[in-house]
Design a protein around this motif. Structure first.
Motif, mmCIF file in Angstrom:
data_model
loop_
_atom_site.group_PDB
_atom_site.id
_atom_site.type_symbol
_atom_site.label_atom_id
_atom_site.label_comp_id
_atom_site.label_asym_id
_atom_site.label_seq_id
_atom_site.Cartn_x
_atom_site.Cartn_y
_atom_site.Cartn_z
ATOM 1 N N THR A 60 -44.808 97.680 68.234
ATOM 2 C CA THR A 60 -44.952 97.655 66.777
ATOM 3 C C THR A 60 -43.598 97.706 66.087
ATOM 4 N N VAL A 61 -42.724 98.582 66.548
ATOM 5 C CA VAL A 61 -41.397 98.694 65.936
ATOM 6 C C VAL A 61 -40.596 97.416 66.177
ATOM 7 N N TRP A 62 -40.647 96.878 67.376
ATOM 8 C CA TRP A 62 -39.913 95.648 67.702
ATOM 9 C C TRP A 62 -40.354 94.492 66.811
ATOM 10 N N THR A 63 -41.653 94.276 66.727
ATOM 11 C CA THR A 63 -42.139 93.167 65.900
ATOM 12 C C THR A 63 -41.904 93.432 64.415
ATOM 13 N N GLY A 64 -41.997 94.694 64.008
ATOM 14 C CA GLY A 64 -41.768 95.023 62.599
ATOM 15 C C GLY A 64 -40.342 94.761 62.172
ATOM 16 N N ILE A 65 -39.391 95.192 63.004
ATOM 17 C CA ILE A 65 -37.979 94.921 62.695
ATOM 18 C C ILE A 65 -37.759 93.412 62.611
ATOM 19 N N GLY A 66 -38.316 92.685 63.566
ATOM 20 C CA GLY A 66 -38.162 91.231 63.557
ATOM 21 C C GLY A 66 -38.802 90.578 62.349
ATOM 22 N N ALA A 67 -39.994 91.038 61.994
ATOM 23 C CA ALA A 67 -40.713 90.432 60.864
ATOM 24 C C ALA A 67 -39.995 90.679 59.540
ATOM 25 N N VAL A 68 -39.629 91.911 59.288
ATOM 26 C CA VAL A 68 -38.946 92.226 58.024
ATOM 27 C C VAL A 68 -37.556 91.604 58.011
ATOM 28 N N GLY A 69 -36.872 91.667 59.139
ATOM 29 C CA GLY A 69 -35.545 91.059 59.207
ATOM 30 C C GLY A 69 -35.584 89.557 58.997
ATOM 31 N N ALA A 70 -36.559 88.898 59.602
ATOM 32 C CA ALA A 70 -36.693 87.447 59.413
ATOM 33 C C ALA A 70 -37.018 87.115 57.955
ATOM 34 N N PHE A 71 -37.821 87.952 57.329
ATOM 35 C CA PHE A 71 -38.128 87.758 55.908
ATOM 36 C C PHE A 71 -36.846 87.849 55.071
ATOM 37 N N VAL A 72 -36.043 88.871 55.323
ATOM 38 C CA VAL A 72 -34.800 89.064 54.572
ATOM 39 C C VAL A 72 -33.833 87.907 54.832
ATOM 40 N N VAL A 73 -33.679 87.507 56.077
ATOM 41 C CA VAL A 73 -32.801 86.381 56.416
ATOM 42 C C VAL A 73 -33.292 85.110 55.728
ATOM 43 N N GLY A 74 -34.585 84.897 55.735
ATOM 44 C CA GLY A 74 -35.149 83.723 55.078
ATOM 45 C C GLY A 74 -34.852 83.692 53.592
#
Length: 106
Positions: A60-74
């Motif tokens: 959950t933490v791994w995917t959450g960091i990736g999801a929010v980070g990808a949103f911010v990068v986008g």
């Protein structure tokens, strides 16, 4: 150390997601190479963190960091739209990550 590995794995997930986008469907060499290397290291560090962290917490933490980070990068680098509902969704993911970190694992 498991949490450190997990956070680094999550940050690398952001890198591989961005480089995958830049690879244009794996038709561009260097973004494709970056994607594959960072993906492998990210999975490896996730695996190491799972030796001591519960599956549900680590994943959950791994995917959450990736999801929010990808949103911010986008939003920042790819000029993707910022809508209040998207920001709220990202905020809810962050809240879930905080709760997951604070919750007892037994």
């Amino acid at each position: 150390m498991a949490w450190t590995y997990l956070i680094i794995a999550g940050l690398l997930e952001i890198v591989w997601a961005y480089s995958m986008k830049q690879s244009a469907g794996f038709t561009r060499l260097w973004p494709s190479v970056v994607t594959m290397i960072t993906m492998a290291v990210s999975f490896g560090l996730l695996s190491i963190s799972m030796k001591t962290l519960p599956l549900g917490t680590a994943y959950t933490v791994w995917t959450g960091i990736g999801a929010v980070g990808a949103f911010v990068v986008g939003v920042i680098w790819l000029n993707e739209g910022v809508h209040p509902m998207r920001v709220a969704a990202a905020g809810l993911i962050v809240a879930g990550l905080v709760l997951m970190r604070l919750a007892p694992s037994h």
